[in-house]
Design a protein around this motif. Sequence first.
Motif, PDB file in Angstrom:
ATOM      1  N   ALA A   1      -5.132 -21.015 -11.914  1.00 37.55           N
ATOM      2  CA  ALA A   1      -5.389 -20.953 -13.098  1.00 37.55           C
ATOM      3  C   ALA A   1      -6.228 -21.892 -13.680  1.00 37.55           C
ATOM      4  CB  ALA A   1      -4.092 -20.912 -13.971  1.00 37.55           C
ATOM      5  N   SER A   2      -7.194 -21.397 -14.500  1.00 38.08           N
ATOM      6  CA  SER A   2      -8.466 -22.128 -14.913  1.00 38.08           C
ATOM      7  C   SER A   2      -8.930 -21.710 -16.290  1.00 38.08           C
ATOM      8  CB  SER A   2      -9.575 -22.522 -14.012  1.00 38.08           C
ATOM      9  OG  SER A   2     -10.208 -20.996 -13.744  1.00 38.08           O
ATOM     10  N   ILE A   3      -9.174 -22.723 -17.132  1.00 36.80           N
ATOM     11  CA  ILE A   3      -9.613 -22.305 -18.455  1.00 36.80           C
ATOM     12  C   ILE A   3     -10.759 -23.406 -18.683  1.00 36.80           C
ATOM     13  CG2 ILE A   3      -7.755 -21.269 -19.534  1.00 36.80           C
ATOM     14  CD1 ILE A   3      -7.110 -23.867 -20.734  1.00 36.80           C
ATOM     15  N   GLY A   4     -11.801 -23.077 -19.509  1.00 35.00           N
ATOM     16  CA  GLY A   4     -12.928 -23.794 -20.179  1.00 35.00           C
ATOM     17  C   GLY A   4     -14.222 -23.527 -19.768  1.00 35.00           C
ATOM     18  N   SER A   5     -15.118 -24.453 -19.841  1.00 33.31           N
ATOM     19  CA  SER A   5     -16.526 -24.179 -19.668  1.00 33.31           C
ATOM     20  C   SER A   5     -16.926 -24.111 -18.280  1.00 33.31           C
ATOM     21  CB  SER A   5     -17.082 -25.288 -20.268  1.00 33.31           C
ATOM     22  OG  SER A   5     -17.037 -25.151 -21.805  1.00 33.31           O
ATOM     23  N   GLY A   6     -16.002 -24.989 -17.328  1.00 32.62           N
ATOM     24  CA  GLY A   6     -16.281 -25.251 -16.013  1.00 32.62           C
ATOM     25  C   GLY A   6     -15.319 -24.527 -15.182  1.00 32.62           C
ATOM     26  N   SER A   7     -14.710 -23.593 -15.960  1.00 33.25           N
ATOM     27  CA  SER A   7     -13.430 -23.161 -15.137  1.00 33.25           C
ATOM     28  C   SER A   7     -13.775 -22.180 -14.116  1.00 33.25           C
ATOM     29  CB  SER A   7     -12.553 -22.177 -16.200  1.00 33.25           C
ATOM     30  OG  SER A   7     -13.232 -21.188 -16.546  1.00 33.25           O
ATOM     31  N   MET A   8     -14.659 -21.419 -13.953  1.00 32.08           N
ATOM     32  CA  MET A   8     -15.294 -20.453 -12.831  1.00 32.08           C
ATOM     33  C   MET A   8     -15.581 -21.485 -11.674  1.00 32.08           C
ATOM     34  SD  MET A   8     -14.173 -17.592 -13.537  1.00 32.08           S
ATOM     35  CE  MET A   8     -12.852 -18.008 -14.188  1.00 32.08           C
ATOM     36  N   TYR A   9     -16.312 -22.450 -11.962  1.00 30.68           N
ATOM     37  CA  TYR A   9     -16.684 -23.385 -10.788  1.00 30.68           C
ATOM     38  C   TYR A   9     -15.489 -24.119 -10.165  1.00 30.68           C
ATOM     39  CZ  TYR A   9     -20.954 -23.280 -13.469  1.00 30.68           C
ATOM     40  OH  TYR A   9     -22.194 -22.654 -14.091  1.00 30.68           O
ATOM     41  N   ALA A  10     -14.367 -24.319 -11.051  1.00 27.94           N
ATOM     42  CA  ALA A  10     -13.307 -25.069 -10.575  1.00 27.94           C
ATOM     43  C   ALA A  10     -12.275 -23.956  -9.713  1.00 27.94           C
ATOM     44  CB  ALA A  10     -12.515 -25.896 -11.507  1.00 27.94           C
ATOM     45  N   GLN A  11     -12.516 -22.846 -10.539  1.00 29.44           N
ATOM     46  CA  GLN A  11     -11.616 -21.812  -9.705  1.00 29.44           C
ATOM     47  C   GLN A  11     -12.024 -21.519  -8.324  1.00 29.44           C
ATOM     48  OE1 GLN A  11     -10.339 -18.595 -12.389  1.00 29.44           O
ATOM     49  NE2 GLN A  11      -9.693 -17.409 -10.644  1.00 29.44           N
ATOM     50  N   SER A  12     -13.377 -21.126  -8.037  1.00 30.32           N
ATOM     51  CA  SER A  12     -14.035 -20.932  -6.835  1.00 30.32           C
ATOM     52  C   SER A  12     -13.762 -21.972  -5.910  1.00 30.32           C
ATOM     53  CB  SER A  12     -15.596 -20.640  -7.189  1.00 30.32           C
ATOM     54  OG  SER A  12     -15.660 -19.773  -8.163  1.00 30.32           O
ATOM     55  N   ALA A  13     -13.874 -23.171  -6.143  1.00 27.58           N
ATOM     56  CA  ALA A  13     -13.610 -24.331  -5.353  1.00 27.58           C
ATOM     57  C   ALA A  13     -12.089 -24.402  -4.867  1.00 27.58           C
ATOM     58  CB  ALA A  13     -13.891 -25.642  -5.909  1.00 27.58           C
ATOM     59  N   ALA A  14     -11.326 -24.140  -6.053  1.00 29.57           N
ATOM     60  CA  ALA A  14      -9.859 -24.037  -5.597  1.00 29.57           C
ATOM     61  C   ALA A  14      -9.369 -23.199  -4.676  1.00 29.57           C
ATOM     62  CB  ALA A  14      -8.970 -24.265  -6.915  1.00 29.57           C
ATOM     63  N   THR A  15     -10.046 -21.875  -4.901  1.00 27.43           N
ATOM     64  CA  THR A  15      -9.635 -20.721  -3.904  1.00 27.43           C
ATOM     65  C   THR A  15     -10.162 -20.753  -2.650  1.00 27.43           C
ATOM     66  OG1 THR A  15      -9.980 -19.004  -5.810  1.00 27.43           O
ATOM     67  CG2 THR A  15     -10.181 -18.116  -3.742  1.00 27.43           C
ATOM     68  N   ALA A  16     -11.184 -21.591  -2.532  1.00 23.46           N
ATOM     69  CA  ALA A  16     -11.437 -21.750  -1.187  1.00 23.46           C
ATOM     70  C   ALA A  16     -11.034 -22.984  -0.418  1.00 23.46           C
ATOM     71  CB  ALA A  16     -13.335 -22.413  -1.179  1.00 23.46           C
ATOM     72  N   LEU A  17     -10.679 -23.881  -1.317  1.00 21.45           N
ATOM     73  CA  LEU A  17      -9.591 -24.890  -0.732  1.00 21.45           C
ATOM     74  C   LEU A  17      -8.266 -24.274  -0.341  1.00 21.45           C
ATOM     75  CD1 LEU A  17     -10.607 -28.032  -2.873  1.00 21.45           C
ATOM     76  CD2 LEU A  17     -11.256 -27.609  -0.545  1.00 21.45           C
ATOM     77  N   LYS A  18      -7.774 -23.576  -1.251  1.00 21.16           N
ATOM     78  CA  LYS A  18      -6.413 -23.043  -0.868  1.00 21.16           C
ATOM     79  C   LYS A  18      -6.306 -22.242   0.322  1.00 21.16           C
ATOM     80  CE  LYS A  18      -2.406 -20.998  -3.290  1.00 21.16           C
ATOM     81  NZ  LYS A  18      -1.787 -20.708  -4.247  1.00 21.16           N
ATOM     82  N   LYS A  19      -7.577 -21.479   0.669  1.00 23.74           N
ATOM     83  CA  LYS A  19      -7.429 -20.556   1.677  1.00 23.74           C
ATOM     84  C   LYS A  19      -7.943 -21.394   3.108  1.00 23.74           C
ATOM     85  CE  LYS A  19      -9.988 -16.472   3.176  1.00 23.74           C
ATOM     86  NZ  LYS A  19     -11.130 -15.452   2.923  1.00 23.74           N
ATOM     87  N   HIS A  20      -8.571 -22.285   2.705  1.00 29.65           N
ATOM     88  CA  HIS A  20      -9.088 -22.956   4.023  1.00 29.65           C
ATOM     89  C   HIS A  20      -8.683 -24.351   4.514  1.00 29.65           C
ATOM     90  CE1 HIS A  20     -11.571 -19.426   4.892  1.00 29.65           C
ATOM     91  NE2 HIS A  20     -12.108 -19.641   3.760  1.00 29.65           N
ATOM     92  N   SER A  21      -8.022 -24.988   3.380  1.00 31.43           N
ATOM     93  CA  SER A  21      -7.556 -26.317   3.592  1.00 31.43           C
ATOM     94  C   SER A  21      -5.990 -26.434   3.259  1.00 31.43           C
ATOM     95  CB  SER A  21      -8.493 -27.399   2.625  1.00 31.43           C
ATOM     96  OG  SER A  21      -9.793 -27.393   3.045  1.00 31.43           O
ATOM     97  N   THR A  22      -5.188 -25.698   3.813  1.00 36.10           N
ATOM     98  CA  THR A  22      -4.045 -25.569   3.546  1.00 36.10           C
ATOM     99  C   THR A  22      -3.081 -26.969   3.603  1.00 36.10           C
ATOM    100  OG1 THR A  22      -3.586 -24.787   5.725  1.00 36.10           O
ATOM    101  CG2 THR A  22      -3.756 -23.124   4.099  1.00 36.10           C
ATOM    102  N   GLN A  23      -3.614 -27.852   4.324  1.00 39.16           N
ATOM    103  CA  GLN A  23      -2.919 -29.175   4.744  1.00 39.16           C
ATOM    104  C   GLN A  23      -3.155 -29.897   3.214  1.00 39.16           C
ATOM    105  OE1 GLN A  23      -5.954 -28.407   5.773  1.00 39.16           O
ATOM    106  NE2 GLN A  23      -7.265 -30.126   5.468  1.00 39.16           N
TER     107      GLN A  23
END
Length: 178
Positions: A126-148
Amino acid sequence: MQKIHATTVLAIVHNGEVAIGADGQATMGNTVAKSNVRKIRKLSDGNILAGFAGSTADAFTLIERFDEKLNAYGKNMKRAAIELAKDWRTDRYLRRLEAMLITASKDEVLVISGTGDVLEPDNGIASIGSGSMYAQSAATALKKHSTQMTAEEMVKESLHIAADICIYTNHNIILEKL
């Protein structure tokens, strides 16, 4: 008079851990008003975390109201969020508040908006605020590809990536986890 606002708040549920973080920047128009604002709060004896974005005074009002709802509904986060959203939509005073909240317990993350929405993200991000889409995009990639990585590491790295891109997000990161 310009309002103080702009931020990035991100929460991730990953491998049985919940972490929420926010940058420390508050802006007034296109000027940094403060660089170390604390936008994450522990509620309900440390069992629930809340992060806010939007007008600071409005966000504090909403966090106080959310805490009241938690106490009224036996610390049931989802019920408290729904009741707050109902009030937010129907109360003449609350309707004018310009802020959003992310709330997190050990099991779930919710986004509460001023339009009466209570959203539970499908992917645990979940993300909110001005930079939320940047943070959410990065988090989605990390959660998918850096599960450790831990949820806390993912939140921190995602917020740093957002801060590199979004002019309304800085590197003064505050993190809390359950």
